[in-house]
Design a protein around this motif. Structure first.
Motif, PDB file in Angstrom:
ATOM      1  N   PRO A  66    -118.631 -52.416  12.771  1.00 28.03           N
ATOM      2  CA  PRO A  66    -117.707 -52.329  11.644  1.00 28.03           C
ATOM      3  C   PRO A  66    -117.253 -50.888  11.459  1.00 28.03           C
ATOM      4  O   PRO A  66    -117.980 -49.944  11.807  1.00 28.03           O
ATOM      5  CB  PRO A  66    -118.546 -52.807  10.452  1.00 28.03           C
ATOM      6  N   ALA A  67    -116.081 -50.689  10.885  1.00 30.06           N
ATOM      7  CA  ALA A  67    -115.520 -49.342  10.750  1.00 30.06           C
ATOM      8  C   ALA A  67    -116.381 -48.440   9.870  1.00 30.06           C
ATOM      9  O   ALA A  67    -116.383 -47.224  10.050  1.00 30.06           O
ATOM     10  CB  ALA A  67    -114.103 -49.430  10.186  1.00 30.06           C
ATOM     11  N   ASN A  68    -117.133 -49.022   8.934  1.00 28.46           N
ATOM     12  CA  ASN A  68    -117.931 -48.194   8.022  1.00 28.46           C
ATOM     13  C   ASN A  68    -119.315 -47.865   8.567  1.00 28.46           C
ATOM     14  O   ASN A  68    -120.109 -47.220   7.885  1.00 28.46           O
ATOM     15  CB  ASN A  68    -118.061 -48.870   6.659  1.00 28.46           C
ATOM     16  N   GLU A  69    -119.625 -48.302   9.791  1.00 28.18           N
ATOM     17  CA  GLU A  69    -120.907 -47.971  10.422  1.00 28.18           C
ATOM     18  C   GLU A  69    -120.741 -46.742  11.317  1.00 28.18           C
ATOM     19  O   GLU A  69    -119.796 -46.667  12.105  1.00 28.18           O
ATOM     20  CB  GLU A  69    -121.407 -49.142  11.262  1.00 28.18           C
ATOM     21  N   ASP A  70    -121.675 -45.819  11.217  1.00 27.10           N
ATOM     22  CA  ASP A  70    -121.634 -44.638  12.078  1.00 27.10           C
ATOM     23  C   ASP A  70    -122.044 -44.966  13.509  1.00 27.10           C
ATOM     24  O   ASP A  70    -121.534 -44.376  14.460  1.00 27.10           O
ATOM     25  CB  ASP A  70    -122.560 -43.539  11.531  1.00 27.10           C
ATOM     26  N   GLN A  71    -122.978 -45.895  13.656  1.00 29.01           N
ATOM     27  CA  GLN A  71    -123.535 -46.230  14.967  1.00 29.01           C
ATOM     28  C   GLN A  71    -123.037 -47.602  15.424  1.00 29.01           C
ATOM     29  O   GLN A  71    -122.780 -48.485  14.613  1.00 29.01           O
ATOM     30  CB  GLN A  71    -125.071 -46.254  14.902  1.00 29.01           C
ATOM     31  N   LEU A  72    -122.929 -47.757  16.743  1.00 28.21           N
ATOM     32  CA  LEU A  72    -122.622 -49.076  17.283  1.00 28.21           C
ATOM     33  C   LEU A  72    -123.659 -50.086  16.815  1.00 28.21           C
ATOM     34  O   LEU A  72    -124.834 -49.769  16.648  1.00 28.21           O
ATOM     35  CB  LEU A  72    -122.619 -49.050  18.812  1.00 28.21           C
ATOM     36  N   VAL A  73    -123.213 -51.328  16.627  1.00 28.22           N
ATOM     37  CA  VAL A  73    -124.133 -52.430  16.344  1.00 28.22           C
ATOM     38  C   VAL A  73    -124.429 -53.190  17.628  1.00 28.22           C
ATOM     39  O   VAL A  73    -125.582 -53.515  17.919  1.00 28.22           O
ATOM     40  CB  VAL A  73    -123.547 -53.372  15.268  1.00 28.22           C
ATOM     41  N   VAL A  74    -123.396 -53.478  18.411  1.00 25.95           N
ATOM     42  CA  VAL A  74    -123.585 -54.036  19.752  1.00 25.95           C
ATOM     43  C   VAL A  74    -123.661 -52.865  20.725  1.00 25.95           C
ATOM     44  O   VAL A  74    -122.724 -52.081  20.852  1.00 25.95           O
ATOM     45  CB  VAL A  74    -122.456 -55.007  20.122  1.00 25.95           C
ATOM     46  N   TRP A  75    -124.785 -52.760  21.402  1.00 27.98           N
ATOM     47  CA  TRP A  75    -125.129 -51.605  22.232  1.00 27.98           C
ATOM     48  C   TRP A  75    -124.402 -51.620  23.571  1.00 27.98           C
ATOM     49  O   TRP A  75    -124.158 -52.683  24.151  1.00 27.98           O
ATOM     50  CB  TRP A  75    -126.636 -51.628  22.467  1.00 27.98           C
ATOM     51  N   ARG A  76    -124.084 -50.425  24.065  1.00 28.41           N
ATOM     52  CA  ARG A  76    -123.560 -50.227  25.423  1.00 28.41           C
ATOM     53  C   ARG A  76    -124.293 -49.060  26.057  1.00 28.41           C
ATOM     54  O   ARG A  76    -124.623 -48.077  25.394  1.00 28.41           O
ATOM     55  CB  ARG A  76    -122.055 -49.931  25.367  1.00 28.41           C
ATOM     56  N   ALA A  77    -124.568 -49.169  27.360  1.00 30.09           N
ATOM     57  CA  ALA A  77    -125.243 -48.094  28.087  1.00 30.09           C
ATOM     58  C   ALA A  77    -124.433 -46.802  28.011  1.00 30.09           C
ATOM     59  O   ALA A  77    -123.199 -46.822  27.909  1.00 30.09           O
ATOM     60  CB  ALA A  77    -125.464 -48.496  29.542  1.00 30.09           C
ATOM     61  N   LYS A  78    -125.114 -45.679  28.077  1.00 29.66           N
ATOM     62  CA  LYS A  78    -124.438 -44.376  28.000  1.00 29.66           C
ATOM     63  C   LYS A  78    -123.540 -44.121  29.202  1.00 29.66           C
ATOM     64  O   LYS A  78    -122.500 -43.477  29.086  1.00 29.66           O
ATOM     65  CB  LYS A  78    -125.477 -43.259  27.880  1.00 29.66           C
ATOM     66  N   GLU A  79    -123.971 -44.602  30.362  1.00 33.27           N
ATOM     67  CA  GLU A  79    -123.216 -44.365  31.594  1.00 33.27           C
ATOM     68  C   GLU A  79    -122.946 -45.696  32.300  1.00 33.27           C
ATOM     69  O   GLU A  79    -123.443 -45.938  33.400  1.00 33.27           O
ATOM     70  CB  GLU A  79    -123.998 -43.413  32.505  1.00 33.27           C
ATOM     71  N   PRO A  80    -122.150 -46.558  31.680  1.00 28.49           N
ATOM     72  CA  PRO A  80    -121.909 -47.870  32.289  1.00 28.49           C
ATOM     73  C   PRO A  80    -120.982 -47.762  33.494  1.00 28.49           C
ATOM     74  O   PRO A  80    -120.208 -46.810  33.628  1.00 28.49           O
ATOM     75  CB  PRO A  80    -121.233 -48.645  31.158  1.00 28.49           C
ATOM     76  N   THR A  81    -121.078 -48.739  34.367  1.00 27.53           N
ATOM     77  CA  THR A  81    -120.138 -48.847  35.479  1.00 27.53           C
ATOM     78  C   THR A  81    -119.116 -49.926  35.150  1.00 27.53           C
ATOM     79  O   THR A  81    -119.453 -50.950  34.558  1.00 27.53           O
ATOM     80  CB  THR A  81    -120.861 -49.209  36.785  1.00 27.53           C
ATOM     81  N   TYR A  82    -117.876 -49.664  35.506  1.00 24.13           N
ATOM     82  CA  TYR A  82    -116.784 -50.613  35.271  1.00 24.13           C
ATOM     83  C   TYR A  82    -116.282 -51.062  36.639  1.00 24.13           C
ATOM     84  O   TYR A  82    -115.273 -50.574  37.134  1.00 24.13           O
ATOM     85  CB  TYR A  82    -115.677 -49.953  34.455  1.00 24.13           C
ATOM     86  N   GLU A  83    -117.035 -52.000  37.229  1.00 24.11           N
ATOM     87  CA  GLU A  83    -116.771 -52.424  38.597  1.00 24.11           C
ATOM     88  C   GLU A  83    -116.503 -53.914  38.663  1.00 24.11           C
ATOM     89  O   GLU A  83    -117.139 -54.705  37.952  1.00 24.11           O
ATOM     90  CB  GLU A  83    -117.966 -52.099  39.500  1.00 24.11           C
ATOM     91  N   THR A  84    -115.576 -54.281  39.540  1.00 25.68           N
ATOM     92  CA  THR A  84    -115.321 -55.690  39.804  1.00 25.68           C
ATOM     93  C   THR A  84    -116.597 -56.342  40.324  1.00 25.68           C
ATOM     94  O   THR A  84    -117.281 -55.797  41.192  1.00 25.68           O
ATOM     95  CB  THR A  84    -114.205 -55.847  40.851  1.00 25.68           C
ATOM     96  N   GLY A  85    -116.928 -57.495  39.759  1.00 24.99           N
ATOM     97  CA  GLY A  85    -118.101 -58.238  40.213  1.00 24.99           C
ATOM     98  C   GLY A  85    -119.404 -57.790  39.603  1.00 24.99           C
ATOM     99  O   GLY A  85    -120.461 -58.288  39.990  1.00 24.99           O
TER     100      GLY A  85
END
Length: 297
Positions: free
Chosen positions: A51-70
């Motif tokens: 939500p816009a009023n939250e400072d931190q993500l609620v649904v987590w994502r890795a710090k260094e994700p890969t954006y790869e097909t498959g």
């Protein structure tokens, strides 16, 4: 126009929505007065949300994700379908739809800033070679101060089929060591780390190391108390009688740093193991989850 230009042109009137390319993947970036989120076209996967009023993500994502097909982006809410977990004959865990590009059927932003998205995928020659059934699969997202996702399976074939499925939801925590999970007391779980031993859950859940559990016979809402960020993340669900709780500790999968396990836990609305779903020809079944957050005090 290429695919990215086509999406931005088609949904140009949807305020707060923009499509970008990172690595191999096309992503929908959502920024409205109510919420910020990212959704990948591959897998119709929520990558992050708050939500816009939250400072931190609620649904987590890795710090260094890969954006790869498959490859799924590590974190978010990957869609696992038409099987959850390992397949008896294939090396592909959690099904095949999380690796395919979905069609965005519609996107609309309300005047208050809530985004609604409708994604769809159907069977094709590739899917029929892996899983020989006709289907139409929809993901309906309502993204605002809450995140609501519905996975709708439509059997478009002439024969019944059975599925297991799940929403592999990663939640962002300040520190797992000060986190308490409520709502699954009084039931039992299968412990994947102990040969699927059936184990009672007599008390609240604390995270003291690796865990990989399937809780059965529960439709309950789960509350994750995150003392470090002084908030409670609430995970409600529909169409599910089983819940997965997972944290890898330091034995992390690809796309994740070992120390990041201290900042996440998965609490997943699933139909897994014995909680299978049978769908007759022409029938639709819904699996849904709703994630919200409130102050702890």
């Amino acid at each position: 126009m290429d695919a990215l230009e086509t999406l931005n042109y088609k949904f140009a009137d949807c305020e707060g929505l923009e499509f970008v390319k990172i690595g191999d993947l096309t992503l929908a970036k959502i920024d409205t007065p109510l919420t910020q989120a990212i959704v990948a076209v591959q897998g119709a996967q929520i990558v992050e949300w708050k939500p816009a009023n939250e400072d931190q993500l609620v649904v987590w994502r890795a710090k260094e994700p890969t954006y790869e097909t498959g490859k799924s982006v590590r974190g978010g809410v990957p869609i696992c379908w038409p099987w959850f977990g390992n397949h008896p004959n294939l090396t592909m865990a959690h099904g095949f739809v999380r690796f395919k590009d979905w069609i965005l059927m519609n996107a609309q932003c309300d005047s208050d800033g809530q985004m609604h998205m409708h994604w769809r995928i159907t069977d094709d020659a590739e899917s029929l070679a892996l899983w020989p059934h006709r289907f139409e699969l929809d993901v309906i997202m309502h993204i605002g101060t809450e995140l609501r996702i519905q996975l709708v399976t439509h059997n478009t074939g002439d024969e019944s089929f059975s599925i297991t499925q799940g929403m592999h939801t990663y939640l962002n925590l300040g520190d797992t060591r000060s986190t308490v999970i409520r709502g699954l007391e009084g039931g039992y779980y299968l412990d994947k780390l102990k040969g699927f031993a059936r184990t009672p859950q007599d008390d609240i859940i604390t995270i003291t190391g690796a865990m990989d559990r399937i809780y059965f016979g529960t439709t309950h809402t789960v509350e994750v108390e995150d003392a470090e960020f002084n908030r409670v993340i609430v995970v409600a669900k529909e169409g599910s009688h089983s819940t997965v709780v997972w944290n890898p500790d330091e034995n992390v999968p690809s796309g994740m740093l070992p120390e990041e396990s201290r900042n996440m836990v998965c609490v997943e609305a699933v139909n897994a193991a014995d909680d299978t779903v049978s769908i007759a020809p022409g029938e639709r079944k819904i699996l849904g989850t709703t994630i919200s957050v409130r102050p702890m005090n």
